[in-house]
Design a protein around this motif. Structure first.
Motif, PDB file in Angstrom:
ATOM      1  N   LYS A 101       0.919  -1.236  -0.069  1.00  0.00           N
ATOM      2  CA  LYS A 101      -0.007  -0.148  -0.104  1.00  0.00           C
ATOM      3  C   LYS A 101       0.799   1.379  -0.003  1.00  0.00           C
ATOM      4  O   LYS A 101       0.704   2.103  -0.656  1.00  0.00           O
ATOM      5  N   VAL A 102       2.010   1.143   0.781  1.00  0.00           N
ATOM      6  CA  VAL A 102       2.642   2.301   0.685  1.00  0.00           C
ATOM      7  C   VAL A 102       3.347   2.671  -0.586  1.00  0.00           C
ATOM      8  O   VAL A 102       3.434   3.786  -1.283  1.00  0.00           O
ATOM      9  N   PHE A 103       3.909   1.564  -1.133  1.00  0.00           N
ATOM     10  CA  PHE A 103       4.286   1.782  -2.546  1.00  0.00           C
ATOM     11  C   PHE A 103       3.242   2.054  -3.491  1.00  0.00           C
ATOM     12  O   PHE A 103       3.586   3.148  -4.483  1.00  0.00           O
ATOM     13  N   TYR A 104       2.206   1.699  -3.496  1.00  0.00           N
ATOM     14  CA  TYR A 104       1.249   1.997  -4.418  1.00  0.00           C
ATOM     15  C   TYR A 104       0.718   3.269  -4.348  1.00  0.00           C
ATOM     16  O   TYR A 104       0.366   3.991  -5.082  1.00  0.00           O
ATOM     17  N   ASN A 105       0.502   3.802  -3.093  1.00  0.00           N
ATOM     18  CA  ASN A 105       0.083   5.166  -2.704  1.00  0.00           C
ATOM     19  C   ASN A 105       1.141   6.142  -3.567  1.00  0.00           C
ATOM     20  O   ASN A 105       0.666   7.323  -3.840  1.00  0.00           O
ATOM     21  N   HIS A 106       2.508   5.929  -3.469  1.00  0.00           N
ATOM     22  CA  HIS A 106       3.355   6.730  -4.171  1.00  0.00           C
ATOM     23  C   HIS A 106       2.967   6.984  -5.682  1.00  0.00           C
ATOM     24  O   HIS A 106       3.532   7.693  -6.469  1.00  0.00           O
ATOM     25  N   LEU A 107       2.133   5.909  -6.045  1.00  0.00           N
ATOM     26  CA  LEU A 107       1.748   6.157  -7.748  1.00  0.00           C
ATOM     27  C   LEU A 107       0.547   6.641  -8.072  1.00  0.00           C
ATOM     28  O   LEU A 107       0.193   6.580  -8.896  1.00  0.00           O
ATOM     29  N   LYS A 108       0.153   7.389  -7.043  1.00  0.00           N
ATOM     30  CA  LYS A 108      -1.356   8.004  -7.112  1.00  0.00           C
ATOM     31  C   LYS A 108      -1.411   8.731  -8.344  1.00  0.00           C
ATOM     32  O   LYS A 108      -2.509   9.029  -8.984  1.00  0.00           O
ATOM     33  N   THR A 109      -0.527   9.599  -8.761  1.00  0.00           N
ATOM     34  CA  THR A 109      -0.458  10.414  -9.708  1.00  0.00           C
ATOM     35  C   THR A 109      -0.891   9.836 -11.084  1.00  0.00           C
ATOM     36  O   THR A 109      -1.096  10.481 -12.143  1.00  0.00           O
ATOM     37  N   PHE A 110      -0.534   8.396 -11.162  1.00  0.00           N
ATOM     38  CA  PHE A 110      -0.786   7.709 -12.450  1.00  0.00           C
ATOM     39  C   PHE A 110      -1.986   6.968 -12.471  1.00  0.00           C
ATOM     40  O   PHE A 110      -2.193   6.079 -13.278  1.00  0.00           O
ATOM     41  N   ALA A 111      -2.919   7.300 -11.694  1.00  0.00           N
ATOM     42  CA  ALA A 111      -4.319   6.743 -11.448  1.00  0.00           C
ATOM     43  C   ALA A 111      -4.874   6.594 -12.927  1.00  0.00           C
ATOM     44  O   ALA A 111      -5.108   7.625 -13.585  1.00  0.00           O
ATOM     45  N   GLY A 112      -5.351   5.534 -13.167  1.00  0.00           N
ATOM     46  CA  GLY A 112      -6.148   5.476 -14.690  1.00  0.00           C
ATOM     47  C   GLY A 112      -5.077   4.864 -15.707  1.00  0.00           C
ATOM     48  O   GLY A 112      -5.714   4.461 -16.753  1.00  0.00           O
TER      49      GLY A 112
END
Length: 195
Positions: free
Chosen positions: A57-68
Motif C-alpha cells: 500500500k505504501v508503494f502503491y500510494n506513491h503512484l497515485k498521480t498515475f491513477a487510470g
C-alpha cells in the motif's frame, strides 16, 4: 527529473508487485503450516503477510498521480512451492534478505538520485523491515531444525496464542491446560509480538 520519466516510477510498481506476491506466498505457506498443525508458524506467516500488504500500500500510494494508467515493468519473482515447512521458511528468509540487501537498497539510491527523497525514505525504511522479516523466518527455521520449536535446554515462558496462558517450563505443554488447544499454538514469550 519528471516522475513520469523516472526509473523510480517503475521501481515502485516492481516493489508493489513483489510485496503483493510475497503476501500471497506467505498466506499459502500459512495454510501448509496449519495443515502441519504448527499454528505458531502459521501465525508468523500471516503476521508477516499483513505487513507485506501494508508495504504494498505504501508503494502503491506513491503512484497515485498515475491513477487510470498502466505501468509496464519486467520482473522476476520466486516460485516457492515446497511441502517442507523449513524449506518454506528458508525461502522466505532468503527473499526478505534479497529485498533488504539488494532490491530496496538499489531502489532507494535511484530515488534519491532522481530527486524523490520521500520515496527513497519509503524504500530504505521498508528494506529495514524486510531484514526483520528475514530474521524472523530464519529464527523459526532454526528452532525447527534444532528440534527446539516447543522445547529448550532451560526453563522458558511459553505463551498460548489462543488464550494467552503462560506456561514456564523447558517445553510447551502438549495441550494448553486452560483452553485445551494443542502444543502447536505455543510460542516462546520472547518471540511473541505482544509480551
Amino acid at each position: 527529473m519528471h516522475f513520469s520519466d523516472s526509473k523510480t516510477k517503475e521501481n515502485l510498481m516492481r516493489a508493489f508487485a513483489g510485496e503483493s506476491q510475497a503476501r500471497n506466498r506467505y498466506l499459502f505457506s500459512a495454510g501448509q503450516a496449519k495443515s502441519a498443525k504448527l499454528h505458531v508458524v502459521q501465525s508468523a506467516f500471516e503476521y508477516t503477510a499483513d505487513q507485506e500488504r501494508a508495504h504494498a500500500k505504501v508503494f502503491y500510494n506513491h503512484l497515485k498521480t498515475f491513477a487510470g494508467e498502466n505501468i509496464c515493468v519486467d520482473g522476476c519473482y520466486p516460485v516457492d512451492i515446497y511441502e517442507d515447512i523449513v524449506k518454506l521458511l528458508r525461502a522466505a528468509q532468503h527473499n526478505e534478505y534479497q529485498e533488504y540487501e539488494h532490491e530496496y537498497a538499489t531502489f532507494a539510491k535511484i530515488a534519491r538520485e532522481e530527486g524523490f527523497p520521500a520515496i527513497a525514505y519509503s524504500f530504505s525504511s521498508i528494506a529495514a523491515i524486510e531484514k526483520t522479516h528475514g530474521d524472523r523466518f530464519g529464527q523459526f527455521a532454526d528452532l525447527i531444525e534444532q528440534d527446539k520449536l516447543f522445547k529448550d535446554d532451560q526453563e522458558v515462558e511459553w505463551l498460548c496464542l489462543n488464550c494467552g496462558h503462560i506456561h514456564k517450563a523447558t517445553s510447551a505443554p502438549q495441550m494448553c491446560p486452560v483452553c485445551l488447544h494443542p502444543q502447536g499454538f505455543f510460542i516462546r514469550l520472547s518471540l511473541s509480538p505482544f509480551q
